[in-house]
Motif scaffolding. Structure first.
Motif, PDB file in Angstrom:
ATOM      1  N   GLN A 113       0.831  -1.203   0.000  1.00 45.63           N
ATOM      2  CA  GLN A 113       0.000   0.000   0.000  1.00 45.63           C
ATOM      3  C   GLN A 113       0.863   1.249   0.000  1.00 45.63           C
ATOM      4  N   THR A 114       1.972   1.222   0.757  1.00 46.26           N
ATOM      5  CA  THR A 114       2.883   2.360   0.784  1.00 46.26           C
ATOM      6  C   THR A 114       3.521   2.574  -0.581  1.00 46.26           C
ATOM      7  N   GLY A 115       3.911   1.469  -1.221  1.00 46.52           N
ATOM      8  CA  GLY A 115       4.512   1.560  -2.543  1.00 46.52           C
ATOM      9  C   GLY A 115       3.559   2.147  -3.560  1.00 46.52           C
ATOM     10  N   LEU A 116       2.287   1.766  -3.473  1.00 46.91           N
ATOM     11  CA  LEU A 116       1.288   2.290  -4.393  1.00 46.91           C
ATOM     12  C   LEU A 116       1.065   3.780  -4.168  1.00 46.91           C
ATOM     13  N   TYR A 117       1.178   4.216  -2.922  1.00 49.98           N
ATOM     14  CA  TYR A 117       0.995   5.640  -2.626  1.00 49.98           C
ATOM     15  C   TYR A 117       2.075   6.474  -3.312  1.00 49.98           C
ATOM     16  N   PHE A 118       3.325   5.987  -3.271  1.00 56.90           N
ATOM     17  CA  PHE A 118       4.432   6.746  -3.849  1.00 56.90           C
ATOM     18  C   PHE A 118       4.597   6.508  -5.350  1.00 56.90           C
ATOM     19  N   ASN A 119       4.293   5.313  -5.817  1.00 59.25           N
ATOM     20  CA  ASN A 119       4.542   4.972  -7.218  1.00 59.25           C
ATOM     21  C   ASN A 119       3.289   4.903  -8.076  1.00 59.25           C
ATOM     22  N   GLY A 120       2.110   4.996  -7.440  1.00 55.43           N
ATOM     23  CA  GLY A 120       0.878   4.969  -8.210  1.00 55.43           C
ATOM     24  C   GLY A 120       0.634   6.309  -8.900  1.00 55.43           C
ATOM     25  N   PHE A 121      -0.455   6.393  -9.609  1.00 57.16           N
ATOM     26  CA  PHE A 121      -0.780   7.607 -10.354  1.00 57.16           C
ATOM     27  C   PHE A 121      -1.943   8.314  -9.665  1.00 57.16           C
ATOM     28  N   THR A 122      -1.632   9.423  -8.996  1.00 61.93           N
ATOM     29  CA  THR A 122      -2.637  10.176  -8.248  1.00 61.93           C
ATOM     30  C   THR A 122      -3.334  11.176  -9.158  1.00 61.93           C
ATOM     31  N   ILE A 123      -4.657  11.201  -9.086  1.00 55.23           N
ATOM     32  CA  ILE A 123      -5.438  12.136  -9.899  1.00 55.23           C
ATOM     33  C   ILE A 123      -5.396  13.514  -9.239  1.00 55.23           C
ATOM     34  N   ASP A 124      -4.895  14.511  -9.978  1.00 55.91           N
ATOM     35  CA  ASP A 124      -4.750  15.845  -9.398  1.00 55.91           C
ATOM     36  C   ASP A 124      -6.080  16.603  -9.411  1.00 55.91           C
ATOM     37  N   VAL A 125      -6.028  17.851  -8.947  1.00 53.22           N
ATOM     38  CA  VAL A 125      -7.249  18.646  -8.798  1.00 53.22           C
ATOM     39  C   VAL A 125      -7.910  18.942 -10.141  1.00 53.22           C
ATOM     40  N   HIS A 126      -7.177  18.792 -11.222  1.00 56.40           N
ATOM     41  CA  HIS A 126      -7.747  19.024 -12.548  1.00 56.40           C
ATOM     42  C   HIS A 126      -8.239  17.731 -13.202  1.00 56.40           C
ATOM     43  N   GLY A 127      -8.108  16.612 -12.479  1.00 57.10           N
ATOM     44  CA  GLY A 127      -8.569  15.330 -13.005  1.00 57.10           C
ATOM     45  C   GLY A 127      -7.567  14.640 -13.899  1.00 57.10           C
ATOM     46  N   ASN A 128      -6.279  15.048 -13.810  1.00 53.55           N
ATOM     47  CA  ASN A 128      -5.242  14.475 -14.672  1.00 53.55           C
ATOM     48  C   ASN A 128      -4.295  13.559 -13.906  1.00 53.55           C
ATOM     49  N   ILE A 129      -3.672  12.633 -14.629  1.00 56.50           N
ATOM     50  CA  ILE A 129      -2.534  11.870 -14.120  1.00 56.50           C
ATOM     51  C   ILE A 129      -1.346  12.156 -15.025  1.00 56.50           C
ATOM     52  N   GLU A 130      -0.163  12.085 -14.467  1.00 59.42           N
ATOM     53  CA  GLU A 130       1.063  12.311 -15.239  1.00 59.42           C
ATOM     54  C   GLU A 130       1.650  10.952 -15.589  1.00 59.42           C
ATOM     55  N   PHE A 131       1.561  10.594 -16.876  1.00 55.69           N
ATOM     56  CA  PHE A 131       1.990   9.271 -17.319  1.00 55.69           C
ATOM     57  C   PHE A 131       3.280   9.382 -18.123  1.00 55.69           C
ATOM     58  N   PRO A 132       4.234   8.463 -17.899  1.00 54.00           N
ATOM     59  CA  PRO A 132       5.500   8.521 -18.642  1.00 54.00           C
ATOM     60  C   PRO A 132       5.277   8.562 -20.148  1.00 54.00           C
ATOM     61  N   ILE A 133       6.077   9.371 -20.824  1.00 54.47           N
ATOM     62  CA  ILE A 133       6.052   9.533 -22.281  1.00 54.47           C
ATOM     63  C   ILE A 133       4.809  10.300 -22.738  1.00 54.47           C
ATOM     64  N   LEU A 134       3.635   9.883 -22.267  1.00 53.21           N
ATOM     65  CA  LEU A 134       2.394  10.480 -22.737  1.00 53.21           C
ATOM     66  C   LEU A 134       2.090  11.829 -22.097  1.00 53.21           C
ATOM     67  N   GLY A 135       2.661  12.089 -20.946  1.00 52.12           N
ATOM     68  CA  GLY A 135       2.384  13.335 -20.242  1.00 52.12           C
ATOM     69  C   GLY A 135       1.053  13.285 -19.514  1.00 52.12           C
ATOM     70  N   GLU A 136       0.346  14.419 -19.481  1.00 51.77           N
ATOM     71  CA  GLU A 136      -0.910  14.493 -18.752  1.00 51.77           C
ATOM     72  C   GLU A 136      -2.046  13.803 -19.522  1.00 51.77           C
ATOM     73  N   ILE A 137      -2.802  12.989 -18.768  1.00 54.04           N
ATOM     74  CA  ILE A 137      -3.991  12.338 -19.333  1.00 54.04           C
ATOM     75  C   ILE A 137      -5.155  12.633 -18.400  1.00 54.04           C
ATOM     76  N   ASN A 138      -6.222  13.179 -18.937  1.00 55.77           N
ATOM     77  CA  ASN A 138      -7.394  13.476 -18.122  1.00 55.77           C
ATOM     78  C   ASN A 138      -8.238  12.212 -17.953  1.00 55.77           C
ATOM     79  N   VAL A 139      -8.475  11.820 -16.702  1.00 56.04           N
ATOM     80  CA  VAL A 139      -9.222  10.583 -16.426  1.00 56.04           C
ATOM     81  C   VAL A 139     -10.402  10.814 -15.499  1.00 56.04           C
TER      82      VAL A 139
END
Length: 264
Positions: free
Chosen positions: A85-111
């Motif tokens: 669970q700790t690893g997922l907190y640091f290495n997972g993809f958190t949805i920011d206040v704009h509804g985006n995640i920062e994904f490698p290569i692809l950059g911001e993706i709105n989810v």
């Protein structure tokens, strides 16, 4: 004789109103009496749509594992696999206040507002468009990084995380240690998060109709608030035996006081 009659009446009323009956503690009762032993609930919960602050676990697989290494976080053991669970907190993809995640290569993706299946399709589509070829045999899986919820109120509580896609409220409460007999199962409060804010919902867990409620299955970040039964404020026991013991103690004190004052 009237004083004795009044005392007897008061004791009888106290016993009748103070005991916690089975109707208050048994889950999913058939209160109408129209169901049978082969009851089937066909209600299917709607897919959860992700919200701000949710954490996603995204895993990308292809024929050549080296090509997807950049997209998959490294586990605490040094390999790309299941994380804590700790690893997922640091290495997972958190949805920011704009509804985006920062994904490698692809950059911001709105989810924001997407289901996990829709996010899988979106990430896969963008990877094939920008990074991979069609013959890469790409496979993308997206899951919530645990179903986190809070239980508080009568009987204690805490913050819990279950690694399941679907959890009903009875399972959630059982995981938290279940409810004591003094909990009000007829009016459980669920504080649920929505894009526009939080709302409070009510569910009666003593009624089998609860299984058809849209709040029977919990969602990430739900708060389950448990109220005490009103009769608990009387300070009485939970069973008739406990009440009789309490009343016997009170009568013993009253009788002793009566004889002491009479002999003065």
């Amino acid at each position: 004789m009237k004083p004795y009659f009044v005392v007897t009446l008061l004791i009888f009323s106290f016993l009748c109103t103070s005991c916690i009956s089975n109707k208050d503690v048994v889950y999913l009762q058939d209160k109408v009496g129209t169901t049978n032993n082969n009851l089937v609930i066909t209600e299917i919960p709607k897919p959860y749509r992700v919200q701000v602050s949710d954490v996603l676990s995204i895993n990308v697989k292809a024929l050549d594992p080296e090509l997807v290494g950049i997209f998959n976080p490294v586990s605490e053991e040094g390999g790309s696999g299941a994380q804590s669970q700790t690893g997922l907190y640091f290495n997972g993809f958190t949805i920011d206040v704009h509804g985006n995640i920062e994904f490698p290569i692809l950059g911001e993706i709105n989810v924001l507002g997407f289901t996990t299946q829709e996010i899988e399709e979106k990430v896969k589509s963008e990877l094939l468009k920008q990074y991979f070829k069609e013959n890469a045999e790409l496979f993308v899986t997206v899951k919530l990084a645990g179903l986190r919820y809070t239980v508080t109120g009568e009987g204690g509580g805490g913050v819990f995380t279950l690694f399941q896609d679907k959890v009903n409220i009875i399972e959630a409460l059982a995981n938290a240690g279940d409810l004591p007999d003094t909990a009000d199962r007829k009016d459980i409060l669920i504080v649920r998060q929505y894009p526009g804010g939080q709302k409070i919902h009510h569910i009666d867990l003593t009624d089998i109709k609860a299984m058809k409620s849209p709040f029977y299955y919990i969602q990430p970040n739900d708060m389950i608030l448990v109220k005490p039964l009103k009769r608990k404020s009387l300070g009485a026991g939970q069973t008739a035996i406990q009440n009789i013991t309490t009343i016997a103690s009170i009568l013993s004190v009253l009788v002793s006081t009566y004889f002491l004052t009479r002999n003065l």
